[in-house]
Write a protein that holds these residues in place. Structure first.
Motif, PDB file in Angstrom:
ATOM      1  N   TYR A 245     -30.168  40.153  18.903  1.00  0.00           N
ATOM      2  CA  TYR A 245     -28.979  39.573  19.545  1.00  0.00           C
ATOM      3  C   TYR A 245     -28.607  38.229  18.910  1.00  0.00           C
ATOM      4  N   LEU A 246     -29.590  37.377  18.690  1.00  0.00           N
ATOM      5  CA  LEU A 246     -29.304  36.032  18.173  1.00  0.00           C
ATOM      6  C   LEU A 246     -29.006  36.024  16.677  1.00  0.00           C
ATOM      7  N   PHE A 247     -29.652  36.909  15.931  1.00  0.00           N
ATOM      8  CA  PHE A 247     -29.530  36.879  14.468  1.00  0.00           C
ATOM      9  C   PHE A 247     -29.126  38.255  13.938  1.00  0.00           C
ATOM     10  N   PRO A 248     -27.897  38.662  14.173  1.00  0.00           N
ATOM     11  CA  PRO A 248     -27.444  39.958  13.647  1.00  0.00           C
ATOM     12  C   PRO A 248     -27.413  39.942  12.121  1.00  0.00           C
ATOM     13  N   LEU A 249     -27.512  41.117  11.546  1.00  0.00           N
ATOM     14  CA  LEU A 249     -27.547  41.234  10.090  1.00  0.00           C
ATOM     15  C   LEU A 249     -26.239  40.748   9.477  1.00  0.00           C
ATOM     16  N   LEU A 250     -26.357  39.893   8.480  1.00  0.00           N
ATOM     17  CA  LEU A 250     -25.187  39.377   7.758  1.00  0.00           C
ATOM     18  C   LEU A 250     -25.577  39.212   6.295  1.00  0.00           C
ATOM     19  N   LYS A 293     -25.755  23.742  28.542  1.00  0.00           N
ATOM     20  CA  LYS A 293     -26.651  24.288  29.569  1.00  0.00           C
ATOM     21  C   LYS A 293     -26.998  25.749  29.311  1.00  0.00           C
ATOM     22  N   VAL A 294     -26.182  26.448  28.536  1.00  0.00           N
ATOM     23  CA  VAL A 294     -26.491  27.848  28.200  1.00  0.00           C
ATOM     24  C   VAL A 294     -27.416  27.939  26.995  1.00  0.00           C
ATOM     25  N   PHE A 295     -27.803  26.797  26.413  1.00  0.00           N
ATOM     26  CA  PHE A 295     -28.740  26.742  25.291  1.00  0.00           C
ATOM     27  C   PHE A 295     -30.144  26.459  25.836  1.00  0.00           C
ATOM     28  N   PRO A 296     -31.179  26.924  25.154  1.00  0.00           N
ATOM     29  CA  PRO A 296     -32.542  26.568  25.577  1.00  0.00           C
ATOM     30  C   PRO A 296     -32.923  25.143  25.191  1.00  0.00           C
ATOM     31  N   GLN A 334     -27.168  31.141   9.804  1.00  0.00           N
ATOM     32  CA  GLN A 334     -28.053  31.758  10.784  1.00  0.00           C
ATOM     33  C   GLN A 334     -28.123  30.922  12.065  1.00  0.00           C
ATOM     34  N   ARG A 335     -28.131  29.625  11.906  1.00  0.00           N
ATOM     35  CA  ARG A 335     -28.115  28.756  13.087  1.00  0.00           C
ATOM     36  C   ARG A 335     -26.785  28.874  13.824  1.00  0.00           C
ATOM     37  N   TYR A 339     -26.276  29.880  17.745  1.00  0.00           N
ATOM     38  CA  TYR A 339     -25.515  29.079  18.703  1.00  0.00           C
ATOM     39  C   TYR A 339     -24.410  29.902  19.367  1.00  0.00           C
ATOM     40  N   LEU A 340     -23.714  30.705  18.567  1.00  0.00           N
ATOM     41  CA  LEU A 340     -22.667  31.563  19.137  1.00  0.00           C
ATOM     42  C   LEU A 340     -23.260  32.577  20.110  1.00  0.00           C
ATOM     43  N   GLY A 341     -24.480  33.026  19.815  1.00  0.00           N
ATOM     44  CA  GLY A 341     -25.160  33.942  20.726  1.00  0.00           C
ATOM     45  C   GLY A 341     -25.443  33.292  22.069  1.00  0.00           C
ATOM     46  N   TYR A 342     -25.883  32.039  22.054  1.00  0.00           N
ATOM     47  CA  TYR A 342     -26.128  31.333  23.312  1.00  0.00           C
ATOM     48  C   TYR A 342     -24.843  31.194  24.132  1.00  0.00           C
ATOM     49  N   LEU A 343     -23.721  31.015  23.445  1.00  0.00           N
ATOM     50  CA  LEU A 343     -22.438  30.864  24.136  1.00  0.00           C
ATOM     51  C   LEU A 343     -21.862  32.199  24.611  1.00  0.00           C
ATOM     52  N   GLY A 344     -22.492  33.309  24.201  1.00  0.00           N
ATOM     53  CA  GLY A 344     -22.015  34.624  24.629  1.00  0.00           C
ATOM     54  C   GLY A 344     -20.800  35.097  23.867  1.00  0.00           C
TER      55      GLY A 344
END
Length: 650
Positions: A245-250, A293-296, A334-335, A339-344
């Protein structure tokens, strides 16, 4: 919120298969249960042990292949039992009771609750209660509350602290593939109102109400509903966001860069607006904290405020917010995906993954061949001695003069600066990177689109470093270079180098040194940044100009000599055609063309043209040859007029 048909889960959302092991004393009915499930009838003859069976995914409620394994004490050893236990996802302990009522609960002979037995075994693996709920405390575990709180904040798209009907419907659709009817929405709210007083506010579901609903689902044995939501938002069985989810293939080929596309910028704009509660086009520390707040963890440190544009209070502006995301995408894609993953991002935009937010630019060599670029972000490495003024150049890109720069704490300084620059009406991002002083640059420090060599006009030893680095790494490179004469408001001293900076630029066919200072009342001039961005956008033009200027005097004289010979030959041919005796007029003109007077004029023309070509660094080769052609035409006309005058005399 109501549990409906769950959306099809991705392969990464749950386990790939389920392995169920049946254990118990001999002759308690383990094998009979398995055979009754398969044949849908009670077997008259039961073998000591059933072979492992696999139930295909398309016939199971959860769409997951299920393996059922029988254990026989008579045929298998304790070591084999331990091995089977270690491989199993769930273990069913089968026992026989003498109580007639207990026997009725599950009977292989009557085919009663056989399917339910294996369904709940499968459910225990795919939707475990343990990570979600503590039966002793009768409440959800902290990790589950944290995950659901993040999901609530992502779903609260207007950031008003409640989920309104539109937000609840969107949530229902993306999780369960079905919207809620108005009456169903009201029923959900009434259930919450009945049990807790602050679960609904202004006709919207609060965070407390949202958490209560999931607690209710779990307590009523519907924890698959909560798991469907958690997995849709990227969580695994341990309530951690999955790497998939956080690091999709690119895939990023060599010599390509990464940028955010238009859809990503639209998402980030809406994210900024969501958290800019006071509508001042800047994020205060509290607003920024709320966003993260949606970030760890807090992803941005204090150096970010000196990397991008801020307002007078030091708060990141709208432009600075987009610039920081652009910087992260360029330097560490990748970072950015994380970050975009944390934001949904993939959930709110209904995309497969965050990878859809990224544009991978084409190979830079193709840009050079086509003499045009599709990129929007250009990297400039800023090189110079320590205290030469590099930091001032970086901060000037952000519109900060010397007075504002003096307020920056040493531990908050940044080696990067990024802002937008307009070139021919196009908005581009210029990324400046301060390269630390060293004897030799690494390969990573050389890679860029344009080089900015900075020296201090008040330090006599400052320019030598720029000249040395240029000769070591960039003299034979296609990377355009620009020399900045920093601190130009101070008294300029002679540089301890064999030639002056201006002569150095002239010698190496570069633009002359650009005077620059941050010691201004208002924001420093952005002219050098426009020039740097232009050079980065059109490096082939710069390289072609260097090649044309790099033609030595010998080459230029040779070109002019060819023009002279051509005109002289043409003149002779014309005379031969008009002369009948092939002696008189031709000989007179031949003597004239070879006379000392005309040779002197020719040499003076050559010298004038060459000197003009050398001293005007910005003179284009096309302009030079146009003027040379014009001069040759004038010379031919004058020569023909002289020829006619000689004929009249004769």
């Amino acid at each position: 919120m109501r549990a409906g048909p769950a959306r099809p889960l991705r392969a990464a959302d749950m386990k790939k298969d389920v392995r169920i092991l049946l254990v118990g004393e001999p002759r308690v009915g383990k094998t009979s249960l398995i055979m009754s499930l398969v044949s849908e009838e009670f077997p008259e003859e039961v073998p000591p042990r059933a072979e492992e069976i696999t139930i295909p995914a398309d016939v199971t409620p959860e769409r997951v292949p299920t393996h059922i394994v029988d254990y026989s004490e008579a045929e298998q050893s304790d070591e084999q039992l331990h091995q089977e236990i270690s491989q199993a996802n769930v273990i069913c302990i089968v026992y026989a009771v003498n109580n007639k009522h207990s026997i009725d609960k599950c009977s292989a002979k009557n085919l009663k609750n056989i399917s339910e037995l294996f369904y709940y075994a499968q459910k225990a693996v795919l939707h475990p209660t343990g990570p979600l709920y503590c039966p002793e405390e009768k409440e959800m575990k902290p990790a589950c509350i944290k995950a659901l709180t993040r999901i609530f904040k992502i779903s609260d798209q207007d950031n008003d602290g409640t989920l309104n009907d539109a937000e609840l419907n969107f949530f229902q659709r993306i999780c369960f593939n079905t919207p809620l009817a108005p009456q169903a929405l009201e029923d959900v709210k009434n259930v919450v109102r009945k049990h807790i007083s602050d679960g609904v506010a202004d006709s919207g579901l609060t965070l407390k109400g949202f958490l209560f609903l999931h607690t209710l689902f779990i307590q009523r044995g519907r924890h698959e509903t909560t798991w469907t939501v958690l997995r849709r938002f990227g969580y695994d069985d341990d309530l951690d966001l999955t790497p998939e989810y956080l690091f999709p293939l690119l895939k990023i080929p060599p010599d390509c860069t990464t940028e955010l596309n238009h859809h990503a910028y639209l998402f980030l704009q809406s994210t900024f607006d969501k958290h800019d509660l006071d509508r001042d086009c800047a994020l205060s520390p509290d607003e920024l904290k709320d966003l993260f707040k949606v970030f760890p963890y807090i992803p941005w440190g204090p150096d970010v405020n000196n990397t991008v544009c801020t307002n007078e209070r030091g708060w990141i502006t709208y432009q600075g917010f987009l610039s920081q995301w652009t910087l992260t995408t360029y330097l560490d894609v990748q970072r950015c995906l994380e970050y975009l993953g944390y934001l949904g991002y993939s959930i709110l935009t209904e995309q497969e993954s965050q990878a859809s937010a990224i544009t991978v630019t084409r190979d830079k060599k193709i840009d050079l061949q086509k003499k045009q670029t599709q990129r929007n972000v250009f990297r400039c490495n800023v090189i110079g001695m320590k205290n030469s003024g590099k930091s001032g150049v970086l901060q000037a890109l952000l519109g900060r003069n010397l007075m504002r720069q003096k307020k920056i704490r040493d531990d908050h300084k940044s080696y990067y600066a990024i802002n937008t620059v307009y070139v021919y009406g196009q908005e581009k991002y210029l990324l400046l990177h301060d390269i630390s002083e060293s004897e030799f640059l690494t390969e990573a420090e050389i890679i860029c689109d344009v080089v900015c060599l900075v020296y201090d006009v008040s330090n006599s030893k400052s320019f030598e470093y720029c000249a040395r680095i240029f000769k070591q790494h960039f003299m034979d490179s296609r990377i355009p270079c620009l020399i900045i004469a920093a601190k130009s408001d101070l008294h300029e001293v002679k540089q301890d180098y064999s030639i002056s900076p201006a002569d150095f630029c002239r010698k190496h066919k570069m633009p002359p040194p650009q005077a620059f200072t941050c010691n201004t009342a208002d924001a420093p001039s952005k002219d050098i940044f426009v020039k740097l961005t232009t050079m980065a956008m059109y490096p082939e033009d710069h390289y072609r100009d260097r090649l044309s200027r790099d033609m030595g005097n010998t080459d230029r004289i040779e070109n002019l000599r060819k023009i002279w010979v051509f005109l002289k030959t043409a003149f002779h041919a014309r005379l031969r055609c008009m002369c009948t005796c092939n002696r008189c007029t031709f000989c007179i003109c031949q003597n004239f063309l070879n006379s000392d007077l005309l040779q002197s004029v020719k040499n003076k023309i050559f010298t004038a043209v060459l000197n003009r070509h050398v001293t005007q660094a910005d003179l284009k080769s096309s302009t030079f040859w146009l003027r040379a052609s014009f001069g040759a035409t004038v010379f031919a006309v004058l020569g023909f007029a002289m020829y006619k005058a000689l004929l009249k005399q004769r």
